[in-house]
Write a protein that holds these residues in place. Sequence first.
Motif, PDB file in Angstrom:
ATOM      1  N   TRP A 137      80.765  57.506 -11.925  1.00 60.55           N
ATOM      2  CA  TRP A 137      81.354  58.721 -12.492  1.00 60.55           C
ATOM      3  C   TRP A 137      81.956  58.440 -13.872  1.00 60.55           C
ATOM      4  O   TRP A 137      81.819  59.254 -14.791  1.00 60.55           O
ATOM      5  CB  TRP A 137      82.433  59.270 -11.554  1.00 60.55           C
ATOM      6  N   GLY A 138      82.604  57.280 -14.006  1.00 56.62           N
ATOM      7  CA  GLY A 138      83.165  56.913 -15.304  1.00 56.62           C
ATOM      8  C   GLY A 138      82.091  56.780 -16.357  1.00 56.62           C
ATOM      9  O   GLY A 138      82.288  57.178 -17.515  1.00 56.62           O
ATOM     10  N   ALA A 139      80.932  56.216 -15.990  1.00 56.52           N
ATOM     11  CA  ALA A 139      79.837  56.084 -16.951  1.00 56.52           C
ATOM     12  C   ALA A 139      79.310  57.457 -17.364  1.00 56.52           C
ATOM     13  O   ALA A 139      79.001  57.696 -18.548  1.00 56.52           O
ATOM     14  CB  ALA A 139      78.718  55.238 -16.356  1.00 56.52           C
ATOM     15  N   LEU A 140      79.204  58.366 -16.411  1.00 53.76           N
ATOM     16  CA  LEU A 140      78.740  59.715 -16.741  1.00 53.76           C
ATOM     17  C   LEU A 140      79.737  60.441 -17.645  1.00 53.76           C
ATOM     18  O   LEU A 140      79.345  61.144 -18.586  1.00 53.76           O
ATOM     19  CB  LEU A 140      78.517  60.522 -15.451  1.00 53.76           C
ATOM     20  N   PHE A 141      81.029  60.260 -17.367  1.00 51.70           N
ATOM     21  CA  PHE A 141      82.059  60.933 -18.169  1.00 51.70           C
ATOM     22  C   PHE A 141      82.122  60.335 -19.567  1.00 51.70           C
ATOM     23  O   PHE A 141      82.284  61.064 -20.556  1.00 51.70           O
ATOM     24  CB  PHE A 141      83.411  60.808 -17.477  1.00 51.70           C
ATOM     25  N   SER A 142      81.986  59.017 -19.672  1.00 52.21           N
ATOM     26  CA  SER A 142      82.053  58.367 -20.979  1.00 52.21           C
ATOM     27  C   SER A 142      80.891  58.776 -21.866  1.00 52.21           C
ATOM     28  O   SER A 142      81.035  58.931 -23.090  1.00 52.21           O
ATOM     29  CB  SER A 142      82.088  56.850 -20.823  1.00 52.21           C
ATOM     30  N   SER A 143      79.714  58.926 -21.261  1.00 57.49           N
ATOM     31  CA  SER A 143      78.531  59.318 -22.033  1.00 57.49           C
ATOM     32  C   SER A 143      78.413  60.825 -22.208  1.00 57.49           C
ATOM     33  O   SER A 143      77.427  61.312 -22.781  1.00 57.49           O
ATOM     34  CB  SER A 143      77.266  58.805 -21.333  1.00 57.49           C
ATOM     35  N   LYS A 144      79.432  61.564 -21.725  1.00 58.88           N
ATOM     36  CA  LYS A 144      79.440  63.022 -21.835  1.00 58.88           C
ATOM     37  C   LYS A 144      78.171  63.651 -21.239  1.00 58.88           C
ATOM     38  O   LYS A 144      77.594  64.593 -21.807  1.00 58.88           O
ATOM     39  CB  LYS A 144      79.604  63.456 -23.295  1.00 58.88           C
ATOM     40  N   ASN A 145      77.788  63.122 -20.081  1.00 61.98           N
ATOM     41  CA  ASN A 145      76.603  63.638 -19.393  1.00 61.98           C
ATOM     42  C   ASN A 145      77.007  64.874 -18.583  1.00 61.98           C
ATOM     43  O   ASN A 145      77.272  64.824 -17.376  1.00 61.98           O
ATOM     44  CB  ASN A 145      76.015  62.561 -18.473  1.00 61.98           C
TER      45      ASN A 145
END
Length: 296
Positions: A117-125
């Motif tokens: 989830w953090g990766a998705l939020f960081s990449s603004k997905n």
Amino acid sequence: MPSSSQALSFLVPVLLVGLVVTGGIALYRIRAFSLPISTVTATATIILPVITGVTLRGAQRLRIRENGSNARAKMSFSWPALIVLVLLIIYETVIATLALTHVAPPSELICGLERQWGALFSSKNADAIRRIQEQFQCCGFRNVQDRAWPFPDRSHTARACVEAFGRGSSCLGGWRQMEQVTGGLILLVAVVAFLLKLLMLVLYRTQSPFLSSAWTARSSLTDAEGEDNGLSSGNGDGDNIRGRIVDAYHDEPPPEIEGQAASSQPEERDTSASDRRGLLVQPSGIQNERNEWREG
């Protein structure tokens, strides 16, 4: 047991197709809902039933080739076959082990989900997070304000998701459950493929009637048709067999053996024999002599 053999021969391909579909569902859920499961593992799960079916088919053809028409003989295993079998067991074990890491314990899954989830939020997905929130009717990861979509900015606060959609639960519970179910599907494919292979091997070794049906029967018919074609086409062994038959047949009689009478003149032998019998029977002269002796 023809009915049970036919049912088993029908269920095995259907079961393999079902395993492929199950692996495809797992791959779809991983990609659609950004689950922290490797797509390589899911792809290997889809390929596993295909390899299992090819292996079982190859084992049956190998058995027919080694045992000929004796469909109830026990199957013998060569070193290459054993190596392939061991490699498949390792393959299934690796997939099952990886699947277990996404099934239990549930507390260990939170770390992987949070990183994802953090990766998705960081990449603004936004598409991935929005799809997850719509699937489970939730907002944010741990709570409704934890990195939820719409993302906080000058025009949106951390409660933008709750204010826009009126949702009051986080996505952690539903997302974790989906990961467990998807991992369970992958584990199911690996376990069923292993059990199916084990069942088929047991049937081979116990001389089950299933060996003479379905794939085995079709392979035997194919081999028989190949032999008939060889005889009727005039090539290969068919020519040799016909050649031996032609060589064994001769119109001329066999040569006579020296010291024996020729068998081509049966009438002459019969005539001479009857003549000899006629010469030996002379009763008239003897009877006259007896009469004369009595008169004297």
